[in-house]
Design a protein around this motif. Structure first.
Motif, PDB file in Angstrom:
ATOM      1  N   PHE A  91      23.388   2.834  -6.890  1.00  8.08           N
ATOM      2  CA  PHE A  91      24.087   3.744  -7.803  1.00  8.08           C
ATOM      3  C   PHE A  91      23.296   4.027  -9.075  1.00  8.08           C
ATOM      4  O   PHE A  91      23.460   5.079  -9.684  1.00  8.08           O
ATOM      5  CB  PHE A  91      25.461   3.184  -8.170  1.00  8.08           C
ATOM      6  CG  PHE A  91      26.425   3.148  -7.013  1.00  8.08           C
ATOM      7  CD1 PHE A  91      26.526   4.199  -6.122  1.00  8.08           C
ATOM      8  CD2 PHE A  91      27.229   2.043  -6.815  1.00  8.08           C
ATOM      9  CE1 PHE A  91      27.410   4.161  -5.057  1.00  8.08           C
ATOM     10  CE2 PHE A  91      28.120   1.993  -5.752  1.00  8.08           C
ATOM     11  CZ  PHE A  91      28.211   3.056  -4.881  1.00  8.08           C
ATOM     12  N   SER A  92      22.430   3.105  -9.480  1.00  8.95           N
ATOM     13  CA  SER A  92      21.709   3.306 -10.734  1.00  8.95           C
ATOM     14  C   SER A  92      20.282   3.813 -10.545  1.00  8.95           C
ATOM     15  O   SER A  92      19.626   4.168 -11.513  1.00  8.95           O
ATOM     16  CB  SER A  92      21.692   2.013 -11.557  1.00  8.95           C
ATOM     17  OG  SER A  92      20.968   1.017 -10.894  1.00  8.95           O
ATOM     18  N   ALA A  93      19.802   3.865  -9.307  1.00  9.18           N
ATOM     19  CA  ALA A  93      18.416   4.291  -9.063  1.00  9.18           C
ATOM     20  C   ALA A  93      18.240   5.784  -9.292  1.00  9.18           C
ATOM     21  O   ALA A  93      19.066   6.588  -8.891  1.00  9.18           O
ATOM     22  CB  ALA A  93      17.998   3.934  -7.641  1.00  9.18           C
ATOM     23  N   ARG A  94      17.162   6.124  -9.921  1.00  9.65           N
ATOM     24  CA  ARG A  94      16.798   7.524 -10.104  1.00  9.65           C
ATOM     25  C   ARG A  94      16.035   8.031  -8.885  1.00  9.65           C
ATOM     26  O   ARG A  94      16.122   9.191  -8.518  1.00  9.65           O
ATOM     27  CB  ARG A  94      15.949   7.675 -11.354  1.00  9.65           C
ATOM     28  CG  ARG A  94      15.474   9.101 -11.575  1.00  9.65           C
ATOM     29  CD  ARG A  94      14.667   9.220 -12.831  1.00  9.65           C
ATOM     30  NE  ARG A  94      15.575   9.338 -13.953  1.00  9.65           N
ATOM     31  CZ  ARG A  94      15.193   9.348 -15.218  1.00  9.65           C
ATOM     32  NH1 ARG A  94      13.928   9.215 -15.527  1.00  9.65           N
ATOM     33  NH2 ARG A  94      16.061   9.489 -16.174  1.00  9.65           N
ATOM     34  N   TRP A  95      15.257   7.147  -8.259  1.00  5.63           N
ATOM     35  CA  TRP A  95      14.450   7.503  -7.097  1.00  5.63           C
ATOM     36  C   TRP A  95      14.741   6.572  -5.939  1.00  5.63           C
ATOM     37  O   TRP A  95      15.193   5.450  -6.137  1.00  5.63           O
ATOM     38  CB  TRP A  95      12.953   7.380  -7.410  1.00  5.63           C
ATOM     39  CG  TRP A  95      12.483   8.238  -8.521  1.00  5.63           C
ATOM     40  CD1 TRP A  95      12.117   9.545  -8.457  1.00  5.63           C
ATOM     41  CD2 TRP A  95      12.312   7.849  -9.881  1.00  5.63           C
ATOM     42  NE1 TRP A  95      11.729   9.989  -9.685  1.00  5.63           N
ATOM     43  CE2 TRP A  95      11.843   8.964 -10.589  1.00  5.63           C
ATOM     44  CE3 TRP A  95      12.523   6.662 -10.581  1.00  5.63           C
ATOM     45  CZ2 TRP A  95      11.563   8.933 -11.951  1.00  5.63           C
ATOM     46  CZ3 TRP A  95      12.254   6.626 -11.939  1.00  5.63           C
ATOM     47  CH2 TRP A  95      11.774   7.754 -12.604  1.00  5.63           C
ATOM     48  N   MET A  96      14.430   7.037  -4.736  1.00  3.53           N
ATOM     49  CA  MET A  96      14.497   6.181  -3.553  1.00  3.53           C
ATOM     50  C   MET A  96      13.197   6.362  -2.786  1.00  3.53           C
ATOM     51  O   MET A  96      12.795   7.479  -2.484  1.00  3.53           O
ATOM     52  CB  MET A  96      15.672   6.532  -2.655  1.00  3.53           C
ATOM     53  CG  MET A  96      15.684   5.693  -1.379  1.00  3.53           C
ATOM     54  SD  MET A  96      17.089   6.002  -0.336  1.00  3.53           S
ATOM     55  CE  MET A  96      18.197   4.771  -0.981  1.00  3.53           C
ATOM     56  N   LEU A  97      12.545   5.245  -2.488  1.00  5.37           N
ATOM     57  CA  LEU A  97      11.347   5.267  -1.652  1.00  5.37           C
ATOM     58  C   LEU A  97      11.724   4.779  -0.268  1.00  5.37           C
ATOM     59  O   LEU A  97      12.286   3.696  -0.123  1.00  5.37           O
ATOM     60  CB  LEU A  97      10.273   4.338  -2.212  1.00  5.37           C
ATOM     61  CG  LEU A  97       9.604   4.726  -3.515  1.00  5.37           C
ATOM     62  CD1 LEU A  97       8.583   3.658  -3.912  1.00  5.37           C
ATOM     63  CD2 LEU A  97       8.921   6.060  -3.385  1.00  5.37           C
ATOM     64  N   ASP A 154       0.828  -1.212   0.000  1.00 12.54           N
ATOM     65  CA  ASP A 154       0.000   0.000   0.000  1.00 12.54           C
ATOM     66  C   ASP A 154       0.856   1.253   0.000  1.00 12.54           C
ATOM     67  O   ASP A 154       0.578   2.211  -0.735  1.00 12.54           O
ATOM     68  CB  ASP A 154      -0.937   0.022   1.209  1.00 12.54           C
ATOM     69  CG  ASP A 154      -2.103  -0.935   1.080  1.00 12.54           C
ATOM     70  OD1 ASP A 154      -2.362  -1.431  -0.046  1.00 12.54           O
ATOM     71  OD2 ASP A 154      -2.757  -1.195   2.103  1.00 12.54           O
ATOM     72  N   LYS A 155       1.903   1.274   0.823  1.00  6.22           N
ATOM     73  CA  LYS A 155       2.760   2.458   0.904  1.00  6.22           C
ATOM     74  C   LYS A 155       3.548   2.659  -0.389  1.00  6.22           C
ATOM     75  O   LYS A 155       3.704   3.787  -0.862  1.00  6.22           O
ATOM     76  CB  LYS A 155       3.726   2.340   2.085  1.00  6.22           C
ATOM     77  CG  LYS A 155       3.043   2.233   3.440  1.00  6.22           C
ATOM     78  CD  LYS A 155       2.602   3.570   3.956  1.00  6.22           C
ATOM     79  CE  LYS A 155       1.838   3.491   5.254  1.00  6.22           C
ATOM     80  NZ  LYS A 155       2.579   3.212   6.439  1.00  6.22           N
ATOM     81  N   VAL A 156       4.056   1.587  -0.969  1.00  4.81           N
ATOM     82  CA  VAL A 156       4.835   1.702  -2.210  1.00  4.81           C
ATOM     83  C   VAL A 156       3.935   2.175  -3.352  1.00  4.81           C
ATOM     84  O   VAL A 156       4.284   3.112  -4.080  1.00  4.81           O
ATOM     85  CB  VAL A 156       5.532   0.368  -2.562  1.00  4.81           C
ATOM     86  CG1 VAL A 156       6.122   0.405  -3.963  1.00  4.81           C
ATOM     87  CG2 VAL A 156       6.616   0.057  -1.543  1.00  4.81           C
ATOM     88  N   VAL A 157       2.797   1.542  -3.513  1.00  2.32           N
ATOM     89  CA  VAL A 157       1.882   1.934  -4.593  1.00  2.32           C
ATOM     90  C   VAL A 157       1.405   3.373  -4.411  1.00  2.32           C
ATOM     91  O   VAL A 157       1.340   4.140  -5.372  1.00  2.32           O
ATOM     92  CB  VAL A 157       0.682   0.953  -4.667  1.00  2.32           C
ATOM     93  CG1 VAL A 157      -0.407   1.474  -5.595  1.00  2.32           C
ATOM     94  CG2 VAL A 157       1.159  -0.418  -5.126  1.00  2.32           C
ATOM     95  N   GLY A 158       1.129   3.768  -3.172  1.00  6.26           N
ATOM     96  CA  GLY A 158       0.639   5.114  -2.896  1.00  6.26           C
ATOM     97  C   GLY A 158       1.660   6.216  -3.104  1.00  6.26           C
ATOM     98  O   GLY A 158       1.296   7.379  -3.238  1.00  6.26           O
ATOM     99  N   SER A 159       2.935   5.880  -3.150  1.00  7.25           N
ATOM    100  CA  SER A 159       3.963   6.918  -3.318  1.00  7.25           C
ATOM    101  C   SER A 159       4.893   6.631  -4.495  1.00  7.25           C
ATOM    102  O   SER A 159       5.996   7.146  -4.552  1.00  7.25           O
ATOM    103  CB  SER A 159       4.766   7.063  -2.025  1.00  7.25           C
ATOM    104  OG  SER A 159       5.362   5.839  -1.663  1.00  7.25           O
ATOM    105  N   TRP A 160       4.437   5.803  -5.423  1.00  7.18           N
ATOM    106  CA  TRP A 160       5.251   5.429  -6.573  1.00  7.18           C
ATOM    107  C   TRP A 160       5.607   6.660  -7.398  1.00  7.18           C
ATOM    108  O   TRP A 160       4.740   7.440  -7.771  1.00  7.18           O
ATOM    109  CB  TRP A 160       4.486   4.426  -7.434  1.00  7.18           C
ATOM    110  CG  TRP A 160       5.343   3.817  -8.482  1.00  7.18           C
ATOM    111  CD1 TRP A 160       5.271   4.061  -9.823  1.00  7.18           C
ATOM    112  CD2 TRP A 160       6.401   2.877  -8.300  1.00  7.18           C
ATOM    113  NE1 TRP A 160       6.212   3.322 -10.480  1.00  7.18           N
ATOM    114  CE2 TRP A 160       6.928   2.593  -9.571  1.00  7.18           C
ATOM    115  CE3 TRP A 160       6.964   2.263  -7.179  1.00  7.18           C
ATOM    116  CZ2 TRP A 160       7.981   1.706  -9.751  1.00  7.18           C
ATOM    117  CZ3 TRP A 160       8.009   1.385  -7.372  1.00  7.18           C
ATOM    118  CH2 TRP A 160       8.509   1.119  -8.636  1.00  7.18           C
ATOM    119  N   PRO A 161       6.898   6.867  -7.704  1.00  8.37           N
ATOM    120  CA  PRO A 161       7.311   8.042  -8.478  1.00  8.37           C
ATOM    121  C   PRO A 161       6.803   7.992  -9.925  1.00  8.37           C
ATOM    122  O   PRO A 161       6.842   6.934 -10.556  1.00  8.37           O
ATOM    123  CB  PRO A 161       8.840   7.963  -8.464  1.00  8.37           C
ATOM    124  CG  PRO A 161       9.187   6.983  -7.404  1.00  8.37           C
ATOM    125  CD  PRO A 161       8.027   6.068  -7.265  1.00  8.37           C
TER     126      PRO A 161
END
Length: 86
Positions: free
Chosen positions: A65-71, A22-29
């Motif tokens: 190193f390759s991630a554009r976003w961090m949740l 729920d938290k990941v889906v609710g704040s997905w970039p």
């Protein structure tokens, strides 16, 4: 390393899977297409010593190193920032 629209997901290891999702889906970039989450990506019950012999070459470091976003996924039980790792 080039970003592949990757989002690195870190969490506190105390939430249930439904709360986590729920938290990941609710704040997905917007624009993110892939996620790296160590609880789903690394073998949790095996000896991963060989995977982390060289920390900078580990799967976690490569994703970081390759991630554009961090949740950073909060939970109801404790502060995510009370943990030293993930």
């Amino acid at each position: 390393t080039t970003s592949l629209s990757l989002s690195l997901v870190t969490h506190g290891w105390v939430e249930g899977i439904y709360e986590f999702i729920d938290k990941v889906v609710g704040s997905w970039p917007r624009g993110a297409k892939n996620a790296y989450c160590c609880m789903l990506s690394n073998p949790q019950c095996l000896d991963i010593g060989d995977m982390v012999d060289s920390p900078r070459a580990s799967p976690f470091a490569r994703a970081l190193f390759s991630a554009r976003w961090m949740l950073v996924v909060p939970n109801r039980k404790c502060s995510i920032y009370s943990r030293v790792w993930c």
